[in-house]
Enzyme design. Structure first.
Site, PDB file in Angstrom:
ATOM      1  N   GLY A 311       0.828  -1.192   0.000  1.00 22.89           N
ATOM      2  CA  GLY A 311       0.000   0.000   0.000  1.00 22.89           C
ATOM      3  C   GLY A 311       0.860   1.239   0.000  1.00 22.89           C
ATOM      4  N   GLU A 313       0.400   5.416   1.133  1.00 26.87           N
ATOM      5  CA  GLU A 313      -0.487   6.312   1.880  1.00 26.87           C
ATOM      6  C   GLU A 313      -0.752   7.636   1.192  1.00 26.87           C
ATOM      7  OE1 GLU A 313       2.643   5.421   2.513  1.00 26.87           O
ATOM      8  OE2 GLU A 313       3.751   6.918   3.658  1.00 26.87           O
ATOM      9  N   HIS A 337      -2.662   0.294   8.422  1.00 26.37           N
ATOM     10  CA  HIS A 337      -1.339   0.889   8.273  1.00 26.37           C
ATOM     11  C   HIS A 337      -1.397   2.171   7.431  1.00 26.37           C
ATOM     12  CE1 HIS A 337       3.118   0.715   7.876  1.00 26.37           C
ATOM     13  NE2 HIS A 337       2.849   1.338   6.733  1.00 26.37           N
ATOM     14  N   GLU A 338      -1.970   2.065   6.252  1.00 25.50           N
ATOM     15  CA  GLU A 338      -1.975   3.242   5.363  1.00 25.50           C
ATOM     16  C   GLU A 338      -2.834   4.367   5.943  1.00 25.50           C
ATOM     17  OE1 GLU A 338       0.355   3.015   3.451  1.00 25.50           O
ATOM     18  OE2 GLU A 338       0.554   0.838   3.265  1.00 25.50           O
ATOM     19  N   HIS A 341      -0.964   6.374   8.511  1.00 26.76           N
ATOM     20  CA  HIS A 341      -0.061   7.376   7.934  1.00 26.76           C
ATOM     21  C   HIS A 341      -0.722   8.753   7.820  1.00 26.76           C
ATOM     22  CE1 HIS A 341       3.700   5.437   6.933  1.00 26.76           C
ATOM     23  NE2 HIS A 341       3.141   4.481   6.203  1.00 26.76           N
ATOM     24  N   GLU A 360       7.515   5.233   9.357  1.00 30.65           N
ATOM     25  CA  GLU A 360       7.062   3.842   9.350  1.00 30.65           C
ATOM     26  C   GLU A 360       6.999   3.195  10.736  1.00 30.65           C
ATOM     27  OE1 GLU A 360       5.579   2.748   6.876  1.00 30.65           O
ATOM     28  OE2 GLU A 360       6.263   4.093   5.279  1.00 30.65           O
ATOM     29  N   ASP A 415      15.400   4.195  -1.177  1.00 35.10           N
ATOM     30  CA  ASP A 415      14.606   2.958  -1.158  1.00 35.10           C
ATOM     31  C   ASP A 415      15.388   1.799  -0.524  1.00 35.10           C
ATOM     32  OD1 ASP A 415      12.438   4.230  -2.298  1.00 35.10           O
ATOM     33  OD2 ASP A 415      12.741   3.440  -4.316  1.00 35.10           O
ATOM     34  N   TYR A 423      10.474  -0.071  10.186  1.00 35.29           N
ATOM     35  CA  TYR A 423       9.098  -0.460  10.493  1.00 35.29           C
ATOM     36  C   TYR A 423       8.995  -1.128  11.871  1.00 35.29           C
ATOM     37  CZ  TYR A 423       7.622   0.210   5.598  1.00 35.29           C
ATOM     38  OH  TYR A 423       7.313   0.750   4.383  1.00 35.29           O
TER      39      TYR A 423
END
Ligand code: BES
Ligand code: ZN
Length: 643
Positions: A311, A313, A337-338, A341, A360, A415, A423
């Site tokens: 996903g 956000e 989760h999203e 955010h 995260e 990334d 997380y």
């Protein structure tokens, strides 16, 4: 930042090992990183300063700052190009400083400037050399009074934010599809802007598409809008540029509550709305904990299966993989989760990518709290334990420097920092604060944090200062229990932290060892009643002692090869590769050629790459799959398969 100092300490540390894996009989305090004890690393906390400089952007917002972006773009599906203009509103801070923007692969035909929005003058501009990670700086000298700059451009053929899908790659098979993925630094591949999460902007957009397609963005839609190929959007809340998002396709909408709904292809939308119909409950759960939702609507967009993430956000409109549509709501932690955010990430944002754990780690913590409120403690615990086990496994593959929350990403692709460390380690840090100071106090602290920093981009240093002032300093005895420096600047896990325990998993673990020892028959496993989380846990428990015939037994009884649950399929197929369970070969190929979600398919390529034979197979499958993969997925798989 004194990274030299941190690096010197790393020589003495190791990645943390098996003992960190959750075992029901080992719950409670775990000396996960006890080998760190006795090594003296002088405190590096003073080095976590409040430096907001972003090494992943060419922009100099301290000289000229972009405040608003107005897009006017046409989506050309034949050429696979977005073409048009971006008009940037500027705040001039240093009088004669030029505007510096980030770009990646854009062809820029013209730049104009204006002081009033009516009279425009052509501007000279210069595109610097292209860096593999950062792209190229666009420098525009500005006339004295100019407050607007307009860039005429088209996107490049390799734009890392864009995936153009052929009709065959969609559910409907008739119309093409386009979606963007701007986080972390891919916005610059479709918009020339100051692509740094510290530069918050509002935006508006006019998007032209073929008239049979619908466009949606992470913004307010024109309420009068019909499907006519001409769409208008605006986002009034200032956000980081990585949150600008666009999708175009054969999209239908189904409301779920007054302020929530789902966009998806027509054949998917009803299933998606049924899967996600607890979204309103989730919103109320977060609001009761951390304050009002500040973005008016919360909608979800379900993308085709090549979407590289679970996903994303995007404000007001989360982008989601269809692999969470299990039919039983078992994978909706992704929505939690999203949605979370909307507080941690979109409202309070990491100022640079080395502060990514602020996005995260906080979000995983909030996700857990939502799941607990909506689905109960047992479900939340199971999800947490599984993620901790995954973190522990991933940590074994990570260099010590990559196990650090306040990670040094200088010269690297941000990334690369997107591992489970920010997380799950991040959320465990918050969990320790919660447990040490008590839930009520910590909830109040977090409420204050979201209010204090709302619509701001902050660094780890800003957080630490706020934490001292509003939690730690008032209770030195409790604060002494928090190894803050270790959490933020050291690899591995602090020793002695309490890990969650799951009663449900204790039962599964017992059954798993009984089944391996053959004292529990396959038919006696109560697995028909198991949740996704229990299956994932069971497979992890039995993994080291399986063989192809045991897999056959499980498959005959529970049909794992054909399960519709993509998050059970992935670990199952990993085992099928490891133990050469041939009955799953067709499914493996089908899975790898349809699913593009990196976290689900990377483990499969990684497992295949372990043997020469497997690698040959992987390369053959990848050759077929590649045309359907997103540029990010292509990059990730090629890294795993490179000779
Ligand atoms: N913001 C991330 C996705 C992301 C991270 C995109 C870094 C680009 C760079 C999103 O919120 C996320 O964490 N997605 C997870 C969901 C999961 C943790 C429930 C994913 O995609 O797996
Ligand atoms: Zn996230």
């Amino acid at each position: 930042m004194g990274s030299g100092k941190v690096r010197r300490c790393l020589r003495y540390t190791k990645k943390f090992g098996d003992d960190f894996l959750h075992k029901p009989y080992l719950c409670g305090a775990l000396a996960a990183a006890s080998f760190l004890a006795g090594v003296s690393c002088r405190s590096t906390m003073k080095n976590i300063d409040e430096d907001h400089r972003d090494s992943h952007s060419y922009a100099r917002p301290e000289e000229v700052r972009v405040r608003h972006v107005e897009l006017d773009l046409e989506a050309d599906f034949a050429q696979k190009v977005l073409r048009g203009t971006a008009t940037l509103s500027l705040k001039r801070v240093v009088a004669d400083a030029p505007l510096r923007l980030d770009t990646e692969g854009l062809s820029i035909s013209r730049v104009e400037t204006s002081q009033n929005g009516r009279d425009w003058a052509d501007a000279k501009f210069e595109l610097g050399p292209a860096d593999k990670i950062l792209g190229a700086a666009l420098t525009v000298p500005l006339p004295a009074e100019a407050t607007l700059a307009r860039v005429h451009y088209g996107t490049g053929p390799k734009a890392s934010a864009l995936q153009w899908l052929e009709p065959a790659q969609t559910a409907g098979k008739k119309l093409p599809f386009l979606f963007t993925q701007s986080e972390a630094i891919h916005a610059r591949s479709w918009i020339p802007l100051q692509d740094s999460p510290g530069v918050r902007i509002t935006y508006s957009a006019h998007i032209k598409t073929p008239k049979e397609l619908m466009a949606v963005m992470s913004a307010e839609q024109d309420p009068q809008g019909t499907r006519d190929g001409d769409y208008f959007f605006r986002l009034r809340q200032p956000v980081a540029p990585y949150l600008i998002a666009l999708a175009i396709g054969d999209l239908a909408f189904q409301p779920m509550s007054e302020r929530t709904g789902v966009w998806a292809e027509p054949s998917v939308v009803a299933k998606a709305a049924a899967e996600f119909n607890d979204t309103e409950k989730m919103m109320q759960a977060v609001e009761s904990l951390y304050g009002p939702y500040q973005w008016e609507r919360y909608d979800l967009l379900v993308l085709p299966p090549s979407f590289p993430y679970g996903g994303m956000e995007n404000p007001k409109l989360t982008f989601a993989t269809p692999t969470v549509l299990a039919g039983d709501k078992s994978l909706v932690a992704l929505v939690a989760h999203e949605l979370a955010h909307s507080w941690s990430g979109n409202l309070v944002t990491n100022a640079t990518w080395r502060d990514f754990w602020l996005n995260e780690g906080f979000t995983v913590y909030l996700e857990r709290r939502i799941q607990e409120k909506v689905f109960g403690q047992q479900r939340a615990e199971m999800e947490e334990v599984n993620e901790i086990n995954e973190l522990s496994e991933e940590m074994k593959r990570l260099a010590p420097a990559d196990q650090i929350l306040h990670i040094d990403l200088n010269g690297r692709d941000p990334d690369d920092g997107s591992t489970l460390v920010p997380y799950v380690k991040g959320s465990l840090f918050l969990r320790q604060l919660e447990q040490t100071f008590g839930r009520d106090r910590f909830d109040e602290f977090l409420r204050g944090y979201f209010t204090h920093f709302q619509f701001q981009s902050i660094t780890t240093g800003d957080f630490v200062a706020y934490l001292h002032k509003n939690l730690l300093d008032a209770s030195p005895e409790l604060a002494a229990k928090i190894p803050l420096d270790e959490w933020l600047t050291k690899p591995g896990m602090p020793s002695g932290i309490a890990l969650p325990h799951s009663e449900a998993f204790a039962k599964v673990a017992q059954l798993a060892s009984g089944w391996i020892a053959r004292s529990v028959k396959t038919a006696a496993l109560p697995a028909k009643a198991w949740s996704t989380q229990e299956w994932v846990y069971f497979l992890r428990e039995v993994a080291p002692k399986l063989d192809a015939s045991k897999m056959r037994d499980l498959d005959d009884a529970f049909h794992l090869t054909t399960t519709a649950n993509a998050e059970v399929t992935s670990p199952w197929l990993v085992l099928a590769v490891r133990y050469q369970y041939a009955a799953a070969s067709t499914r493996l190929e089908e899975y790898l050629t349809t699913v593009g979600r990196m976290r689900l398919i990377e483990p499969l390529y990684r497992e295949l790459a372990k043997t020469a034979d497997g690698k040959k197979k992987a390369l053959a499958i990848y050759a077929k799959a590649k045309p359907g993969y997103h540029p990010l997925t292509v990059g990730a798989v090629e890294t795993l398969l490179k000779p």
